[in-house]
Design a protein around this motif. Structure first.
Motif, mmCIF file in Angstrom:
data_model
loop_
_atom_site.group_PDB
_atom_site.id
_atom_site.type_symbol
_atom_site.label_atom_id
_atom_site.label_comp_id
_atom_site.label_asym_id
_atom_site.label_seq_id
_atom_site.Cartn_x
_atom_site.Cartn_y
_atom_site.Cartn_z
ATOM 1 N N PHE A 170 0.801 -1.219 0.000
ATOM 2 C CA PHE A 170 0.000 0.000 0.000
ATOM 3 C C PHE A 170 0.837 1.274 0.000
ATOM 4 C CE2 PHE A 170 -2.870 -3.184 1.842
ATOM 5 C CZ PHE A 170 -3.974 -3.008 1.023
ATOM 6 N N ASP A 171 2.041 1.206 0.475
ATOM 7 C CA ASP A 171 2.847 2.417 0.620
ATOM 8 C C ASP A 171 4.315 2.096 0.356
ATOM 9 O OD1 ASP A 171 4.083 4.775 1.337
ATOM 10 O OD2 ASP A 171 3.828 4.466 3.496
ATOM 11 N N PRO B 116 -9.988 5.845 0.049
ATOM 12 C CA PRO B 116 -9.353 4.986 1.061
ATOM 13 C C PRO B 116 -7.827 5.039 1.050
ATOM 14 C CG PRO B 116 -11.205 3.853 0.083
ATOM 15 C CD PRO B 116 -11.033 5.117 -0.690
ATOM 16 N N TRP B 117 -7.209 4.920 -0.129
ATOM 17 C CA TRP B 117 -5.740 4.954 -0.182
ATOM 18 C C TRP B 117 -5.221 6.328 0.214
ATOM 19 C CZ3 TRP B 117 -2.085 7.779 -2.932
ATOM 20 C CH2 TRP B 117 -0.771 7.318 -2.817
ATOM 21 N N HIS B 118 -5.875 7.398 -0.267
ATOM 22 C CA HIS B 118 -5.420 8.743 0.056
ATOM 23 C C HIS B 118 -5.561 9.035 1.551
ATOM 24 C CE1 HIS B 118 -5.801 9.154 -4.336
ATOM 25 N NE2 HIS B 118 -4.962 10.176 -4.224
ATOM 26 N N LEU B 119 -6.638 8.574 2.155
ATOM 27 C CA LEU B 119 -6.812 8.766 3.596
ATOM 28 C C LEU B 119 -5.778 7.958 4.373
ATOM 29 C CD1 LEU B 119 -10.717 8.704 3.960
ATOM 30 C CD2 LEU B 119 -9.181 10.674 4.232
ATOM 31 N N TYR B 120 -5.514 6.740 3.921
ATOM 32 C CA TYR B 120 -4.498 5.900 4.569
ATOM 33 C C TYR B 120 -3.141 6.599 4.569
ATOM 34 C CZ TYR B 120 -0.987 2.166 4.834
ATOM 35 O OH TYR B 120 0.112 1.412 5.160
ATOM 36 N N MET B 121 -2.748 7.140 3.421
ATOM 37 C CA MET B 121 -1.459 7.814 3.311
ATOM 38 C C MET B 121 -1.433 9.099 4.143
ATOM 39 S SD MET B 121 0.609 6.014 1.433
ATOM 40 C CE MET B 121 1.859 7.135 0.796
ATOM 41 N N THR B 122 -2.563 9.813 4.180
ATOM 42 C CA THR B 122 -2.630 11.046 4.964
ATOM 43 C C THR B 122 -2.518 10.750 6.454
ATOM 44 O OG1 THR B 122 -4.025 12.086 3.267
ATOM 45 C CG2 THR B 122 -4.013 13.104 5.448
ATOM 46 N N ILE B 123 -3.229 9.733 6.919
ATOM 47 C CA ILE B 123 -3.172 9.357 8.334
ATOM 48 C C ILE B 123 -1.766 8.880 8.705
ATOM 49 C CG2 ILE B 123 -4.012 7.693 10.039
ATOM 50 C CD1 ILE B 123 -6.720 7.784 8.522
ATOM 51 N N LYS B 124 -1.147 8.140 7.827
ATOM 52 C CA LYS B 124 0.172 7.567 8.111
ATOM 53 C C LYS B 124 1.285 8.612 8.060
ATOM 54 C CE LYS B 124 3.273 3.809 6.696
ATOM 55 N NZ LYS B 124 3.471 2.685 5.760
#
Length: 572
Positions: free
Chosen positions: A68-69, A238-246
């Motif tokens: 994912f990242d 979902p992916w953009h939020l995941y990256m932003t949170i991380k």
């Protein structure tokens, strides 16, 4: 043109004569395009810069499992790692079967190119006719940009496809009022957002602009556009939020700041500023008669109220994108790719479909086509011609300049009378029908014979193979990489499995730079233990800086093992 050939073309132009063979025609076209494009894919390495960056991300998933990242293991961090990973995932799944392989990665954009051709034909058919879409696909697939990027593991061709697919399904929704197509349109928008940072935003921008201009001509509601936008956001968020949170601001600053705002307001590439004529010039450099698109626009703008909604939509699609990318301070030729499709359809409609051209208009078309063909043909030596003419102007006398001007005027007058005669006797629709076919064949053959230098010039895989073969035969388990002012080299990172980024590797890596001159590098080479190092010297402007002659810093004990474009391998 002989009557026999003219009769054959007339039959082809009449769709009713071969409507049942449409699928066969499409299959043959795709087969021919594959024959044109695959040879360069089979013979080229993953190249430095963007292609290498994305290939490294695929490799990162294989080695570290960061599905994912991949930003931690990406070349230049979020420069590459902030782009959504849809194409990276496709590359990963493709190489699960074959192993990490440059050829397999390069086949992915080729597949998307073929999908672009297919959907361009389908879009042309829905908006006008099959033959319009087919001819537009010939123009599209013979463009220089398509020839280059159809075999390069980058994001530009997939973005072009998802934008094209989204608009195709939007057109079907308008014509058939079936909500399935609205869902498909929104899905293509979401996949586009998951392909390249914010590039998919062109889709709602163009659709909302279309709503404004076409709301009285077609059955469309603002709620429909909101629905498809929401569908796309549900896919991409979902992916953009995941990256932003991380990662927080580090990710969002690259996503919105680096990829959008800095490109809009700064010359991000650090090259000479490119003016508003950059993209018109790129259009003329890709299509030998692309200048006629602007004549078509002038004519349609004058008769705007009489245009059907299909043609207005094509103009909105092309002009919205064309104006936005022209305003951007950063101008790259790949920015034009998503807007080549409507340009090709509009050109074919104007040149082949529309018959109501006056004699004056035909003469203008012939003059501009001749100019565009010459402009297209001399693009590789244009700067040399400009310098030659400037120097010539300095040494010519006033009398000689006057003679040259008069001669040019006489030539224009002669051409005028020739073109006036042709305009009366020539079937323009038929002539450009033939020209499109000739351009498709000749340009694609030309790009096979004369492969552009930056398409596949840089070759590192052979040096990597040499080092691998000698790994167990000798004590050479160390690499000294000599560069000018090393920023990064994604090609080197890919083929040597992240060695310059600190990835776990069977080889040891050291970097030497020539940015402060040759003495320190020469001293380092003199002090290296004998027989332990593979010395790779970077060449040919991969990184900026002064490229010194190797003899100025390389001790005599080092012997050349292999020399390719971009690199030299030495052993002692």
């Amino acid at each position: 043109m002989t009557p026999g050939i003219e009769n054959i073309i007339t039959v082809i132009r009449n769709e009713n004569n071969f409507s049942r063979y449409h699928n066969i025609v499409i299959f043959l076209l795709i087969l021919i395009i594959c024959l044109f494009k695959i040879p360069s894919i089979l013979s080229s390495d993953i190249q430095p810069w963007d292609e290498g960056m994305y290939a490294v991300r695929v490799l990162s998933i294989h080695i570290y499992g960061d599905f994912f990242d991949q930003s931690v293991h990406s070349v230049a961090g979020f420069d590459s790692g902030s782009h959504p990973p849809l194409i990276i995932w496709l590359g990963y799944f493709a190489t699960l079967i074959s192993g990490v392989n440059g050829i397999v990665l390069k086949l992915i954009p080729l597949i998307f190119t073929l999908l672009c051709v297919l959907y361009l034909i389908k879009t042309g058919k829905e908006l006008n006719s099959f033959i319009i879409g087919f001819l537009a696909s010939l123009i599209f697939s013979s463009c220089f940009l398509i020839s280059i990027y159809s075999g390069r593991f980058q994001l530009d061709i997939p973005v072009t496809f998802f934008i094209l697919a989204s608009f195709y399904y939007f057109i079907l929704f308008i014509k058939r009022n079936d909500n399935r197509y609205l869902i498909y349109c929104g899905t293509a928008f979401g996949l586009c957002l998951m392909t390249k940072a914010l590039a998919g935003l062109f889709i709602p921008i163009i659709l909302f602009a279309s709503y404004y201009f076409l709301r009285k001509k077609i059955r469309i509601h603002i709620s429909d556009l909101i629905k498809l936008t929401v569908i796309g956001l549900i896919i991409a968020l979902p992916w953009h939020l995941y990256m932003t949170i991380k990662h927080g601001n580090e990710f969002t600053n690259f996503l919105f700041g680096f990829h959008l705002l800095s490109r809009a307001f700064e010359n991000h590439e650090g090259i000479k500023s490119r003016g508003i004529y950059y993209f018109p010039n790129i259009l003329l450099n890709n299509i030998p008669f692309g200048i006629l698109l602007f004549i078509s626009f002038a004519k349609d703008a004058k008769n705007f109220i009489f245009l059907n909604w299909e043609k207005i939509f094509l103009w909105i699609w092309f002009l919205s994108g064309f104006i936005i990318i022209s305003i951007f301070k950063t101008k790259l030729e790949t920015y034009l790719l998503p807007f080549l499709a409507p340009a090709c359809i509009l050109l074919v409609i104007y040149l082949v479909k529309e018959q109501n051209k006056s004699a004056e208009e035909k003469i203008i078309i012939l003059f501009l086509t001749l100019f565009n063909i010459i402009w297209f043909a001399v693009q590789s030596v244009r700067n040399e011609i400009k310098i030659y003419l400037f120097n010539l102007n300095q040494v010519l006398s006033f009398y000689e300049i006057t003679i040259a001007i008069i001669s040019f005027a006489v030539l224009v007058i002669i051409l005028f009378y020739v073109f006036r005669a042709l305009s009366r006797k020539t079937d323009f629709s038929l002539a450009f029908f033939v020209l499109i076919f000739i351009s498709f064949v000749c340009l694609n053959i030309f790009y096979i014979i004369k492969v552009p230098g930056f398409e596949n010039s840089y070759v590192l895989s052979e040096i990597k193979n040499d080092i691998d073969q000698n790994f167990f035969k000798s004590c050479r388990k160390k690499i000294l990489y000599i560069s000018t002012d090393f920023k990064y080299n994604p090609q080197f990172t890919f083929y040597f499995e992240g060695i310059d980024l600190g990835w776990k590797n069977k080889l040891n890596y050291e970097l030497a730079e020539l940015k402060n001159g040759t003495d320190s590098v020469n001293k380092l080479l003199e002090e290296l233990p004998k027989g332990e190092y593979n010395v790779i010297i970077e060449r040919d402007n991969i990184n900026p800086g002064i490229y010194y002659d190797t003899r100025t810093f390389l001790p005599e004990r080092y012997k050349l093992v292999r020399k390719n474009c971009g690199y030299e391998l030495y052993e002692d």
